[in-house]
Design a protein around this motif. Structure first.
Motif, PDB file in Angstrom:
ATOM      1  N   GLY A   6       0.793  -1.228   0.000  1.00 35.09           N
ATOM      2  CA  GLY A   6       0.000   0.000   0.000  1.00 35.09           C
ATOM      3  C   GLY A   6       0.821   1.271   0.000  1.00 35.09           C
ATOM      4  O   GLY A   6       0.401   2.288   0.574  1.00 35.09           O
ATOM      5  N   MET A   7       1.997   1.247  -0.648  1.00 37.57           N
ATOM      6  CA  MET A   7       2.800   2.478  -0.722  1.00 37.57           C
ATOM      7  C   MET A   7       2.036   3.571  -1.447  1.00 37.57           C
ATOM      8  O   MET A   7       1.250   3.300  -2.354  1.00 37.57           O
ATOM      9  CB  MET A   7       4.147   2.194  -1.384  1.00 37.57           C
ATOM     10  CG  MET A   7       5.118   1.463  -0.472  1.00 37.57           C
ATOM     11  SD  MET A   7       6.743   1.110  -1.208  1.00 37.57           S
ATOM     12  CE  MET A   7       7.404   2.774  -1.465  1.00 37.57           C
ATOM     13  N   GLN A   8       2.267   4.828  -1.023  1.00 36.35           N
ATOM     14  CA  GLN A   8       1.508   5.963  -1.531  1.00 36.35           C
ATOM     15  C   GLN A   8       2.441   7.075  -1.996  1.00 36.35           C
ATOM     16  O   GLN A   8       3.658   7.021  -1.799  1.00 36.35           O
ATOM     17  CB  GLN A   8       0.565   6.476  -0.441  1.00 36.35           C
ATOM     18  CG  GLN A   8      -0.421   5.423   0.043  1.00 36.35           C
ATOM     19  CD  GLN A   8      -1.419   5.949   1.051  1.00 36.35           C
ATOM     20  OE1 GLN A   8      -1.746   7.134   1.060  1.00 36.35           O
ATOM     21  NE2 GLN A   8      -1.915   5.067   1.899  1.00 36.35           N
ATOM     22  N   ASN A   9       1.859   8.093  -2.615  1.00 38.52           N
ATOM     23  CA  ASN A   9       2.622   9.265  -3.059  1.00 38.52           C
ATOM     24  C   ASN A   9       3.226  10.003  -1.865  1.00 38.52           C
ATOM     25  O   ASN A   9       2.693   9.947  -0.753  1.00 38.52           O
ATOM     26  CB  ASN A   9       1.728  10.249  -3.819  1.00 38.52           C
ATOM     27  CG  ASN A   9       1.280   9.710  -5.177  1.00 38.52           C
ATOM     28  OD1 ASN A   9       1.700   8.644  -5.606  1.00 38.52           O
ATOM     29  ND2 ASN A   9       0.429  10.467  -5.841  1.00 38.52           N
ATOM     30  N   PHE A  10       4.322  10.698  -2.106  1.00 41.76           N
ATOM     31  CA  PHE A  10       4.887  11.598  -1.101  1.00 41.76           C
ATOM     32  C   PHE A  10       4.531  13.029  -1.467  1.00 41.76           C
ATOM     33  O   PHE A  10       3.984  13.288  -2.545  1.00 41.76           O
ATOM     34  CB  PHE A  10       6.412  11.415  -1.007  1.00 41.76           C
ATOM     35  CG  PHE A  10       7.157  11.828  -2.253  1.00 41.76           C
ATOM     36  CD1 PHE A  10       7.661  13.114  -2.395  1.00 41.76           C
ATOM     37  CD2 PHE A  10       7.375  10.917  -3.279  1.00 41.76           C
ATOM     38  CE1 PHE A  10       8.349  13.499  -3.535  1.00 41.76           C
ATOM     39  CE2 PHE A  10       8.063  11.281  -4.425  1.00 41.76           C
ATOM     40  CZ  PHE A  10       8.549  12.579  -4.553  1.00 41.76           C
TER      41      PHE A  10
END
Length: 554
Positions: free
Chosen positions: A371-375
């Motif tokens: 579930g990695m997301q935008n920074f």
């Protein structure tokens, strides 16, 4: 249709620079991939696509290749690659490479020889043209902005580059170029790789006259795709490539294909198609701006869902797509396809449900499974990507202020997918003991492999469960080859479809809205196979709370 060995498999894309660093230089390497093969095996991965690891100056992150036969020092050695290949095979996993054959690096030996003598043998490996009335030969805008024509110092000549000026386009009309490329492809297949992901391949066929077109912007240029769309004959080149390489090995190939003519799908991915499969870019196409990221439309759930269904139905009876939520060229799917209120584990699991069970082969991008997301960057200097910097300039030139231009990049940058993989909550998320080449996302303390492996309710463990279901003996045939039938499309926030094979009917239903929805049930009984929540239904209707997804055997 022919039964393909890869149809019941699950693929995983690795962006090596950001996957796992083992020598402390801040750059991921081949030994890092070897170290994590057991992790990928446990996840359920069968095919690993590795983004470019060839020798390169890295102007465009390895998509500018200076030697097709060498491994870049940052990534390791050819011996490391051979070990990776052997270790993958021990685990019954296949490796596919990135094939970048529209262009080379300007540091490639061929281009250096071409610059020294543009009228000689190697000059015809590329596109050199004289200027017209003191201007560039024609008015194409490159994919990274500005003219596609770069002047050759000291000569009345320009060379063509669809991408960065450091990426000159190869001349596929030259038989010697094709032979060089075919020999190289076969060399890698001889090593034992299973196939290739093929980069920007539509661009290999140019209009023979390289004419100018009506400008579509204030810069007086026309998008490079205008010329590509006005060009016939790419199919003949792709068949040459296939016949001289892929067919000899039974290779698995997945094309990056934009701008394909509507009636050509069977030629590309049919039983006798140019490629085994190609990526479905439904989401990317719908958010493409007229002039750049700054004027791109916002994500519209209903348009996206309907476009996915349109693409799926068009391929039915012809071939199979490769289905993605994200890749190295796009922002994170969790930050793109989910409304803000559902950018959480429940929503991310829902997104996995609707993607993993579509008709075709799923490609998971590294970090997607946790579930990695935008920074969020505070300044444009925090981005590394050449394309992001160009889009920032385009936005400024179009009249946006710096804050607005930065906001555009924070939404769309390719760097969102390139931040280092988040393995644990130690320094640099366990990616490196050195200084990472790109900053780690600040949320790594909460989103990381180590924590999620220990949490039975995590996104990672849900992905494992979903992949096991897709590949289970009981249901893998229906998910691999079964028909797809869209359902409940009258609901604007519901993404639902059936997969059908003979007497097996499986419903995948998800609620992307903020309110609970009630779906009329047309069958007497159903067996829940998977849910991202504590799902229950009765004989009359299915109730889906906000962000809830369920997979039901009817």
């Amino acid at each position: 249709m022919k039964k393909r060995w890869w149809l019941d498999k699950v693929a995983y894309q690795i962006y090596p620079k950001s996957f796992k660093d083992t020598n402390g230089d801040g750059i991921g390497d081949l030994r890092g991939i070897i170290e994590k093969l057991d992790y990928l095996k446990e996840l359920g991965i069968d095919i690993i696509w590795i983004s470019p690891v060839y020798q390169s100056p890295f102007v465009d992150q390895g998509y500018d290749i200076s030697d097709y036969y060498k491994i870049a020092e940052q990534f390791g050695t050819m011996e490391d690659f051979d070990e990776l290949l052997a270790e993958a095979k021990k685990r019954n996993m296949e490796i596919i490479m990135d094939l970048v054959i529209n262009h080379t690096s300007d540091q490639h030996e061929w281009f250096q020889k071409a610059l020294a003598d543009p009228t000689g043998k190697y000059g015809d490996y590329y596109y050199f043209r004289k200027g017209v009335n003191g201007k560039v030969p024609s008015n194409y805008r490159s994919y990274f902005g500005g003219s596609t024509w770069e002047p050759v110092q000291g000569r009345d000549l320009y060379y063509l580059h669809a991408f960065a000026k450091e990426q000159p386009d190869l001349n596929w009309e030259n038989p010697e170029v094709k032979k060089e490329l075919f020999d190289m492809v076969n060399w890698w297949l001889d090593k034992g790789i299973a196939g290739f992901r093929i980069d920007a391949i539509i661009n290999i066929k140019k209009h023979p006259e390289l004419p100018s077109y009506e400008p579509d912007g204030d810069d007086g240029l026309a998008d490079f795709t205008t010329m590509i769309a006005d060009t016939e004959g790419v199919g003949e080149l792709l068949e040459e490539l296939k016949t001289n390489t892929f067919d000899k090995y039974g290779a698995f190939t997945v094309g990056e294909v934009f701008n394909m003519q509507e009636d050509k799908l069977r030629e590309f991915i049919g039983d006798e198609g140019h490629f085994s499969t190609m990526f479905d870019f439904s989401g990317e196409v719908l958010t493409k701006g007229g002039h750049g990221w700054y004027d791109s439309p916002k994500h519209d759930f209903k348009k996206w869902r309907d476009m996915v269904f349109k693409t799926q139905l068009k391929a039915q009876g012809i071939g199979y797509y490769a289905n993605i939520i994200e890749n190295h060229d796009e922002p994170r799917g969790a930050s793109r396809y989910l409304p803000e209120g559902l950018r959480n584990p429940k929503g991310i699991k829902m997104l996995a449900c609707v993607n993993l069970f579509l008709r075709g082969i799923p490609f998971i991008y590294q970090g997607q499974e946790i579930g990695m997301q935008n920074f969020t960057a505070a300044d444009i200097s925090e981005f590394d990507d050449i394309n992001t910097k160009d889009e920032y300039r385009r936005a400024i030139d179009a009249g946006l202020n710096k804050a607005q231009a930065l906001a555009v990049c924070n939404e769309r940058s390719r760097d969102h997918a390139r931040t280092p993989m988040q393995w644990n909550n130690a320094d640099n998320a366990g990616f490196t003991k050195g200084t990472p080449w790109l900053k780690v996302n600040k949320n790594y303390q909460e989103i990381n492999v180590n924590r999620e492996e220990k949490d039975p309710e995590s996104v990672l463990n849900f992905y494992k469960e979903a992949i096991r279901l897709r590949k289970s003996e009981a249901y893998k045939e229906v998910f691999a080859t079964g028909e797809i039938v869209p359902r409940f499309t009258e609901f604007d926030k519901v993404f639902a479809y059936e997969r059908i094979l003979e007497n097996k009917h499986i419903l995948i239903a998800a609620n992307f809205g903020a309110e609970e929805v009630h779906l009329d049930q047309e069958w007497k009984e159903g067996t829940l196979l998977l849910s991202n929540s504590h799902f229950s239904n009765n004989r009359k209707e299915i109730k889906l709370s906000s962000g809830e997804a369920a997979i039901i055997l009817l």
